[in-house]
Design an enzyme around this catalytic site. Structure first.
Site, PDB file in Angstrom:
ATOM      1  N   HIS A   7       6.227   2.475  -3.244  1.00 45.40           N
ATOM      2  CA  HIS A   7       6.982   3.507  -2.530  1.00 45.40           C
ATOM      3  C   HIS A   7       8.173   2.916  -1.807  1.00 45.40           C
ATOM      4  O   HIS A   7       8.248   1.710  -1.581  1.00 45.40           O
ATOM      5  CB  HIS A   7       6.108   4.305  -1.550  1.00 45.40           C
ATOM      6  CG  HIS A   7       5.464   3.479  -0.465  1.00 45.40           C
ATOM      7  ND1 HIS A   7       4.220   2.900  -0.596  1.00 45.40           N
ATOM      8  CD2 HIS A   7       5.883   3.147   0.777  1.00 45.40           C
ATOM      9  CE1 HIS A   7       3.912   2.262   0.516  1.00 45.40           C
ATOM     10  NE2 HIS A   7       4.905   2.379   1.367  1.00 45.40           N
ATOM     11  N   HIS A  79      11.300   0.435   4.750  1.00 47.09           N
ATOM     12  CA  HIS A  79      10.713  -0.653   3.960  1.00 47.09           C
ATOM     13  C   HIS A  79      10.519  -0.210   2.515  1.00 47.09           C
ATOM     14  O   HIS A  79      10.595   0.979   2.202  1.00 47.09           O
ATOM     15  CB  HIS A  79       9.386  -1.152   4.555  1.00 47.09           C
ATOM     16  CG  HIS A  79       8.255  -0.162   4.539  1.00 47.09           C
ATOM     17  ND1 HIS A  79       7.974   0.677   5.593  1.00 47.09           N
ATOM     18  CD2 HIS A  79       7.312   0.115   3.605  1.00 47.09           C
ATOM     19  CE1 HIS A  79       6.906   1.411   5.308  1.00 47.09           C
ATOM     20  NE2 HIS A  79       6.483   1.093   4.103  1.00 47.09           N
ATOM     21  N   GLU A 130       6.664  -4.473   2.105  1.00 49.68           N
ATOM     22  CA  GLU A 130       5.224  -4.247   2.205  1.00 49.68           C
ATOM     23  C   GLU A 130       4.615  -4.612   0.848  1.00 49.68           C
ATOM     24  O   GLU A 130       5.180  -4.272  -0.201  1.00 49.68           O
ATOM     25  CB  GLU A 130       4.962  -2.765   2.513  1.00 49.68           C
ATOM     26  CG  GLU A 130       3.474  -2.413   2.622  1.00 49.68           C
ATOM     27  CD  GLU A 130       3.244  -0.924   2.951  1.00 49.68           C
ATOM     28  OE1 GLU A 130       4.154  -0.103   2.740  1.00 49.68           O
ATOM     29  OE2 GLU A 130       2.135  -0.600   3.402  1.00 49.68           O
TER      30      GLU A 130
END
Ligand code: CO
Length: 134
Positions: A7, A79, A130
């Protein structure tokens, strides 16, 4: 080592307005708001054919998103999340190469119920990364 883009997370000052924009203006599949008190965020997931967008809004007083929105009042990309098959193996490889893992360095359970780690943005071209084990 990294696999798919899981994502892209976007911090937004108005979660309702941003969700409505993705649903009504962009015609995307937008989920309901979810509170993630352990991470200090309220999130809305948008499912695209090849990845997801995670709209992030602060939840509670110590939200890690609050400072970001103070610096970026209109919102912005917060992020990006890459998938890895083995998060501990990924961490060892990154540490061995001098990358910095944020927080305690131990994986936490992320918004999708899977272990996640965050890497220092200064080590990755100014981008908070991440990693999520899938
Ligand atoms: Co994320």
């Amino acid at each position: 080592m990294i696999g798919r883009l899981n994502h892209v997370a976007i911090a937004v000052p108005d979660l309702e307005a941003a969700a409505a924009q993705y649903r009504d203006t962009l015609g995307a599949e937008v989920g309901p708001p979810q509170d993630e008190p352990d991470h200090g965020v309220r999130v809305v997931f948008i499912t695209l054919l090849n990845t997801k967008i995670e709209l992030l809004h602060p939840l509670g007083d110590d939200s890690p998103i609050a400072g970001f929105l103070a610096k970026n009042p209109a919102g912005g990309i917060h992020h990006i999340c890459y998938e890895v098959a083995d998060i501990l193996a990924a961490r060892e490889r990154l540490l061995a190469q001098g990358a910095r893992v944020l927080g305690s360095g131990e994986p936490r359970i992320g918004a999708h119920g899977k272990p996640v780690l965050f890497l220092h943005p200064k080590d990755f071209n100014g981008t908070l990364v991440e990693l999520e084990e899938v």
